[in-house]
Design an enzyme around this catalytic site. Structure first.
Site, PDB file in Angstrom:
ATOM      1  CG  ASP A 165      -0.285  -0.125   2.537  1.00 26.41           C
ATOM      2  OD1 ASP A 165       0.693  -0.900   2.633  1.00 26.41           O
ATOM      3  OD2 ASP A 165      -0.711   0.541   3.500  1.00 26.41           O
TER       4      ASP A 165
ATOM      5  CG  HIS B 163       5.018   8.010   6.341  1.00 24.71           C
ATOM      6  ND1 HIS B 163       3.955   7.728   7.174  1.00 24.71           N
ATOM      7  CD2 HIS B 163       5.494   6.806   5.938  1.00 24.71           C
ATOM      8  CE1 HIS B 163       3.813   6.399   7.267  1.00 24.71           C
ATOM      9  NE2 HIS B 163       4.740   5.838   6.531  1.00 24.71           N
TER      10      HIS B 163
ATOM     11  CD  GLU C 155       2.915  -0.970   7.790  1.00 22.62           C
ATOM     12  OE1 GLU C 155       3.071  -0.903   9.030  1.00 22.62           O
ATOM     13  OE2 GLU C 155       3.060   0.020   7.048  1.00 22.62           O
ATOM     14  CD  GLU C 156       2.395   3.268   5.681  1.00 18.59           C
ATOM     15  OE1 GLU C 156       2.239   3.682   6.840  1.00 18.59           O
ATOM     16  OE2 GLU C 156       3.492   3.251   5.102  1.00 18.59           O
TER      17      GLU C 156
HETATM   18 NI    NI Z   1       6.307   1.172   5.688  1.00 17.96          NI
END
Ligand code: NI
Length: 397
Positions: A84, A369, A142-143
């Site tokens: 993702d 990020h 996962e996020e």
């Molecule tokens: Ni990651």
């Protein structure tokens, strides 16, 4: 027997394809549980390689496949990548910049997916040389806690064939390309969240005696929460409580009715996690009651801590020392971030480790990020070699 040189040579040969895959995925990022194009891409690649038992649509978009060694049955090792992307507008000016507005692979999961496809290729090409089974797992979200790992496990990915050990990697923008870091024991924290609603009584800012001020009460709560770490927590253990939102009021002379606080809690042991999950609501309700208000506390458990198995980590250390040299293997410090690979580690022995990916000379230093996150793609070859060799070594032992 597969020699190290031959493995490295064939990885070097396939790297243009791996980089192309990573860039394709980078251009077409998808948010958690919406990795439809990514999953299709993965499944097509696995099919072309001759990977068996390809299953799609597990926990929405998860994909698994199996490589059976030609030397007969043996143990089963699971290798995991997450697929993702994040809701971030990419600020990189590169030919492979995201084509999906407001979505970006800013954590390196494009690299993780491309690497596991590379590992799949290396291992299918060598399947006549090993015994046992390799299970490849590409997970969604996962996020986005509660994440994709847990529902995939609930869907049975650790059974049929029963998985004996699990390995996963993360690209690591805090370390230069060429370095690999790992540690036995705790590597990533448990991440829980809480929401507190303080119900006071609104009134005129100049007549506090007629009101119950939720802002004054909330302020006491913010300060008191910090004493849980400083006064009730084992000072040798690591933990953090952060209030990250304090929402209340809108005028300079009106005491509002309510205040809402939101925050995060990070711990490494089940004991400390349980302690804070009990003490936060107790403390909050007690303070609110002492100040004539009521408080509602919602405490949500997120990902558990990622705890690496020491023996499995020793196996990885042996392998990565061969891949990058002892001087480039770093002891990973526990990180307060969380990762849902922890659900696999809760159920099977395994290890989650980190592949250095920054390159200061090339300006590739923005962190995970960040809208300008980008990796040195040379890290992908190191990741592929490390994971493929880890799987082979595990199946041999
Ligand atoms: Ni990651």
């Amino acid at each position: 027997m597969i020699t190290a040189t031959r493995l490295r040579e064939s990885i070097d040969e396939m790297m243009p394809g791996v980089v192309a895959d990573r860039r394709h995925l980078h251009e077409h990022p998808e948010l958690g549980f919406h990795e439809v194009g990514t999953a299709r891409f993965v499944a097509e690649r696995l099919q072309a390689l001759g990977v068996e038992d390809i299953q799609t649509g597990i926990a929405e978009t998860g994909v698994t496949g199996v490589i059976r060694g030609g030397q007969g049955p043996g143990k089963t090792v699971l290798l995991r990548a997450d697929m993702d992307a994040l809701p971030i507008v990419e600020e990189n000016d590169v030919p492979y910049r995201s084509r999906h507005d407001g979505v970006m692979h800013a954590c390196g999961h494009d690299g993780h997916t491309a690497m596991l496809l590379g590992v799949a290729r290396v291992l299918t090409e060598r399947k006549e040389d090993f015994a046992g089974t390799v299970k490849l797992l590409f997970q969604p979200a996962e996020e986005m806690p509660p994440g994709g790992a847990k529902p995939m496990i609930e869907a049975g990915v650790l059974d049929d064939p029963p998985v004996d050990a699990v390995f996963g990697i993360h690209l690591d923008q805090d370390a230069p390309v060429g370095k690999v870091s790992l540690a036995g024991g705790p590597v990533m924290a448990a991440a829980d969240r809480f929401t507190i609603v303080i119900k006071g009584k609104g009134g005129h800012g100049a007549k506090p005696q007629t009101a119950i001020d939720p802002i004054a009460i909330g302020s006491q709560i913010v300060v008191a929460l910090q004493t849980l770490i400083s006064r009730e927590y084992d000072p040798v253990a690591t933990g953090v409580v952060s209030v990250c939102a304090f929402l209340s009021g809108s005028a300079f002379n009106v005491i509002p009715d309510t205040a809402e606080l939101r925050g995060t809690v990070r711990t490494f042991t089940a004991e400390n996690r349980a302690m804070l999950s009990e003490r936060i609501p107790e403390l909050v309700r007690g303070i609110a009651a002492a100040m004539r208000a009521e408080a509602e506390v919602t405490y949500d458990f997120g990902y558990p801590a990622s705890i690496n198995d020491p023996a499995m980590t020793d196996l990885v250390r042996e392998v990565v020392t061969e891949v990058v040299g002892a001087e480039n293997v770093i002891a990973a410090e526990p990180q307060m971030g969380a990762e849902d690979f922890s659900y696999f580690l809760e159920r099977r022995p395994g290890s989650f480790f980190f592949i250095g990916s920054n390159n200061a000379a090339r300006g590739l230093t923005w962190g995970h990020h960040h809208p300008r996150f980008d990796i040195d793609e040379a890290a992908l070859a190191i990741g592929i070699e490390s994971v493929a060799k880890t799987a082979l070594r595990y199946l041999e032992t």
